[in-house]
Design an enzyme around this catalytic site. Structure first.
Site, PDB file in Angstrom:
ATOM      1  N   LYS A  13       0.828  -1.208   0.000  1.00 47.46           N
ATOM      2  CA  LYS A  13       0.000   0.000   0.000  1.00 47.46           C
ATOM      3  C   LYS A  13       0.865   1.262   0.000  1.00 47.46           C
ATOM      4  O   LYS A  13       0.636   2.172  -0.786  1.00 47.46           O
ATOM      5  CB  LYS A  13      -0.930   0.025   1.236  1.00 47.46           C
ATOM      6  CG  LYS A  13      -1.873  -1.159   1.350  1.00 47.46           C
ATOM      7  CD  LYS A  13      -2.845  -1.003   2.517  1.00 47.46           C
ATOM      8  CE  LYS A  13      -2.187  -0.995   3.870  1.00 47.46           C
ATOM      9  NZ  LYS A  13      -1.540  -2.260   4.270  1.00 47.46           N
ATOM     10  N   ARG A  88      -9.076   0.621   9.195  1.00 52.94           N
ATOM     11  CA  ARG A  88      -8.620  -0.728   9.541  1.00 52.94           C
ATOM     12  C   ARG A  88      -9.662  -1.495  10.326  1.00 52.94           C
ATOM     13  O   ARG A  88      -9.459  -2.671  10.624  1.00 52.94           O
ATOM     14  CB  ARG A  88      -7.370  -0.613  10.391  1.00 52.94           C
ATOM     15  CG  ARG A  88      -6.052  -0.888   9.656  1.00 52.94           C
ATOM     16  CD  ARG A  88      -4.938  -0.651  10.635  1.00 52.94           C
ATOM     17  NE  ARG A  88      -3.707  -1.314  10.352  1.00 52.94           N
ATOM     18  CZ  ARG A  88      -2.675  -0.775   9.707  1.00 52.94           C
ATOM     19  NH1 ARG A  88      -2.770   0.422   9.200  1.00 52.94           N
ATOM     20  NH2 ARG A  88      -1.568  -1.454   9.558  1.00 52.94           N
ATOM     21  N   ARG A 127      11.825  -6.406   4.637  1.00 55.28           N
ATOM     22  CA  ARG A 127      11.719  -4.963   4.392  1.00 55.28           C
ATOM     23  C   ARG A 127      12.779  -4.163   5.168  1.00 55.28           C
ATOM     24  O   ARG A 127      12.972  -4.358   6.355  1.00 55.28           O
ATOM     25  CB  ARG A 127      10.311  -4.514   4.820  1.00 55.28           C
ATOM     26  CG  ARG A 127      10.037  -3.054   4.628  1.00 55.28           C
ATOM     27  CD  ARG A 127       8.584  -2.767   4.538  1.00 55.28           C
ATOM     28  NE  ARG A 127       7.864  -2.960   5.796  1.00 55.28           N
ATOM     29  CZ  ARG A 127       6.549  -2.764   5.919  1.00 55.28           C
ATOM     30  NH1 ARG A 127       5.826  -2.405   4.872  1.00 55.28           N
ATOM     31  NH2 ARG A 127       5.955  -2.955   7.071  1.00 55.28           N
ATOM     32  N   ARG A 160      12.071  -1.894  10.430  1.00 55.27           N
ATOM     33  CA  ARG A 160      11.040  -1.304  11.278  1.00 55.27           C
ATOM     34  C   ARG A 160      10.888  -2.150  12.538  1.00 55.27           C
ATOM     35  O   ARG A 160      10.973  -3.371  12.477  1.00 55.27           O
ATOM     36  CB  ARG A 160       9.716  -1.313  10.509  1.00 55.27           C
ATOM     37  CG  ARG A 160       9.195   0.049  10.154  1.00 55.27           C
ATOM     38  CD  ARG A 160       8.036  -0.053   9.217  1.00 55.27           C
ATOM     39  NE  ARG A 160       6.825  -0.556   9.858  1.00 55.27           N
ATOM     40  CZ  ARG A 160       5.602  -0.479   9.320  1.00 55.27           C
ATOM     41  NH1 ARG A 160       5.452   0.071   8.131  1.00 55.27           N
ATOM     42  NH2 ARG A 160       4.558  -0.966   9.938  1.00 55.27           N
ATOM     43  N   ARG A 171       0.287  -8.954  13.526  1.00 52.83           N
ATOM     44  CA  ARG A 171      -0.292  -7.941  12.621  1.00 52.83           C
ATOM     45  C   ARG A 171      -1.160  -8.609  11.555  1.00 52.83           C
ATOM     46  O   ARG A 171      -2.202  -8.083  11.164  1.00 52.83           O
ATOM     47  CB  ARG A 171       0.821  -7.116  11.966  1.00 52.83           C
ATOM     48  CG  ARG A 171       1.420  -6.105  12.952  1.00 52.83           C
ATOM     49  CD  ARG A 171       2.773  -5.613  12.509  1.00 52.83           C
ATOM     50  NE  ARG A 171       2.740  -4.861  11.289  1.00 52.83           N
ATOM     51  CZ  ARG A 171       3.772  -4.754  10.443  1.00 52.83           C
ATOM     52  NH1 ARG A 171       4.904  -5.377  10.701  1.00 52.83           N
ATOM     53  NH2 ARG A 171       3.662  -4.047   9.362  1.00 52.83           N
TER      54      ARG A 171
HETATM   55  P1  AMP Z   1       1.274   0.583   9.092  1.00 48.87           P
HETATM   56  O1  AMP Z   1       2.455   1.421   8.839  1.00 48.87           O
HETATM   57  O2  AMP Z   1       0.065   0.994   8.302  1.00 48.87           O
HETATM   58  O3  AMP Z   1       1.564  -0.895   8.968  1.00 48.87           O
HETATM   59  O4  AMP Z   1       0.863   0.817  10.629  1.00 48.87           O
HETATM   60  C1  AMP Z   1       1.767   0.527  11.684  1.00 48.87           C
HETATM   61  C2  AMP Z   1       1.007   0.408  12.999  1.00 48.87           C
HETATM   62  O5  AMP Z   1       0.358   1.641  13.308  1.00 48.87           O
HETATM   63  C3  AMP Z   1      -0.114  -0.632  13.015  1.00 48.87           C
HETATM   64  O6  AMP Z   1       0.353  -1.947  13.283  1.00 48.87           O
HETATM   65  C4  AMP Z   1      -0.993  -0.084  14.141  1.00 48.87           C
HETATM   66  O7  AMP Z   1      -0.433  -0.361  15.411  1.00 48.87           O
HETATM   67  C5  AMP Z   1      -0.906   1.423  13.917  1.00 48.87           C
HETATM   68  N1  AMP Z   1      -1.961   1.900  12.979  1.00 48.87           N
HETATM   69  C6  AMP Z   1      -1.778   2.409  11.738  1.00 48.87           C
HETATM   70  N2  AMP Z   1      -2.945   2.733  11.153  1.00 48.87           N
HETATM   71  C7  AMP Z   1      -3.909   2.398  12.062  1.00 48.87           C
HETATM   72  C8  AMP Z   1      -5.326   2.465  12.056  1.00 48.87           C
HETATM   73  N3  AMP Z   1      -6.007   2.927  10.985  1.00 48.87           N
HETATM   74  N4  AMP Z   1      -5.986   2.028  13.159  1.00 48.87           N
HETATM   75  C9  AMP Z   1      -5.327   1.565  14.236  1.00 48.87           C
HETATM   76  N5  AMP Z   1      -3.992   1.457  14.313  1.00 48.87           N
HETATM   77  C10 AMP Z   1      -3.277   1.876  13.238  1.00 48.87           C
END
Ligand code: AMP
Length: 213
Positions: A13, A88, A127, A160, A171
């Site tokens: 994404k 999400r 990654r 990360r 996740r």
């Molecule tokens: P991402 O970079 O999108 O994989 O997000 C990293 C982390 O941020 C996720 O594993 C969640 O802990 C938090 N996070 C990101 N977006 C959301 C969301 N829309 N709702 C809840 N937690 C989020």
């Protein structure tokens, strides 16, 4: 263009959102990036979010909604946005619907980026980000040349914090339980477009842009 990129962690994404942003001049709005920024700034809110994120769990809906409503009110989002990592949960999807109804700008579509589980695991465990350039790389998929380019220039390949195997497993479970139901949510509203998101970045981008035409 007002779209949601929907897909598991590692489905690409962020990578595709950045390409679309560069091409179409529409901002990528990534809740993950905004939360990581809050963590890096060491705000109290950031410290609370960090523990949740490191475990691979979801930050509360109301927190994320607050961040998103502020971000979408900024002038650069007036002509559109690419939502990456939001919504999400079903509650977030309903909140987004209300928010967009209020400003009278409905969503065009939610694009589901479909990737096989095995490939997701490789993309996530491999990654890395180059500490010098910020370029996203992958020890399984990037060429040795690309990886060396970063380290030879004195950069480090940074992983990360939530890209370790334990957190990745959680996740993916969190995605299956909370986010996957949004596929039906958008399908029922006739707003779902699915693309095959396996293959090279350029191949996927080609499919994405054709799907958006
Ligand atoms: P991402 O970079 O999108 O994989 O997000 C990293 C982390 O941020 C996720 O594993 C969640 O802990 C938090 N996070 C990101 N977006 C959301 C969301 N829309 N709702 C809840 N937690 C989020």
């Amino acid at each position: 263009m007002r779209i949601v990129l929907l897909g598991a962690p590692g489905s690409g994404k962020g990578t595709q959102a950045k390409k679309l942003m560069a091409d179409k001049g529409v901002p990528q709005v990534s809740t993950g990036d905004m939360l990581r920024e809050a963590v890096a700034n060491g705000t109290r809110f950031g410290m609370q979010a960090k523990a949740v994120m490191d475990a691979g769990n979801l930050v509360p809906d109301e927190v994320v909604l607050g961040i998103i409503s502020e971000r979408l009110a900024e002038p650069d989002a007036e002509n559109g946005f690419i939502l990456d990592g939001f919504p999400r949960t079903q509650q977030q999807a309903l909140d987004l619907e209300d928010l967009l109804d209020e400003i009278g700008t409905p969503l065009d579509t939610a694009v589901l980026m479909d990737v096989d589980f095995e490939i997701l695991m490789k993309r996530l465990t491999g990654r890395r980000t180059c500490s010098l350039t910020g370029k996203l790389l992958n020890v399984h998929f990037s060429s040795q040349e690309e990886l060396d380019e970063c380290t030879r220039a004195g950069g480090e390949l940074i992983q990360r914090e939530d890209d370790n195997e334990d957190t990745i497993g959680n996740r993916l479970n969190v995605y299956r339980d909370n986010t996957e139901p949004l596929i039906d949510f958008y399908r029922e509203r006739e707003k779902l477009t699915a693309i095959d998101a396996e293959g090279s970045i350029d191949e996927v981008y080609e499919r994405l842009t054709s799907a958006l035409e």
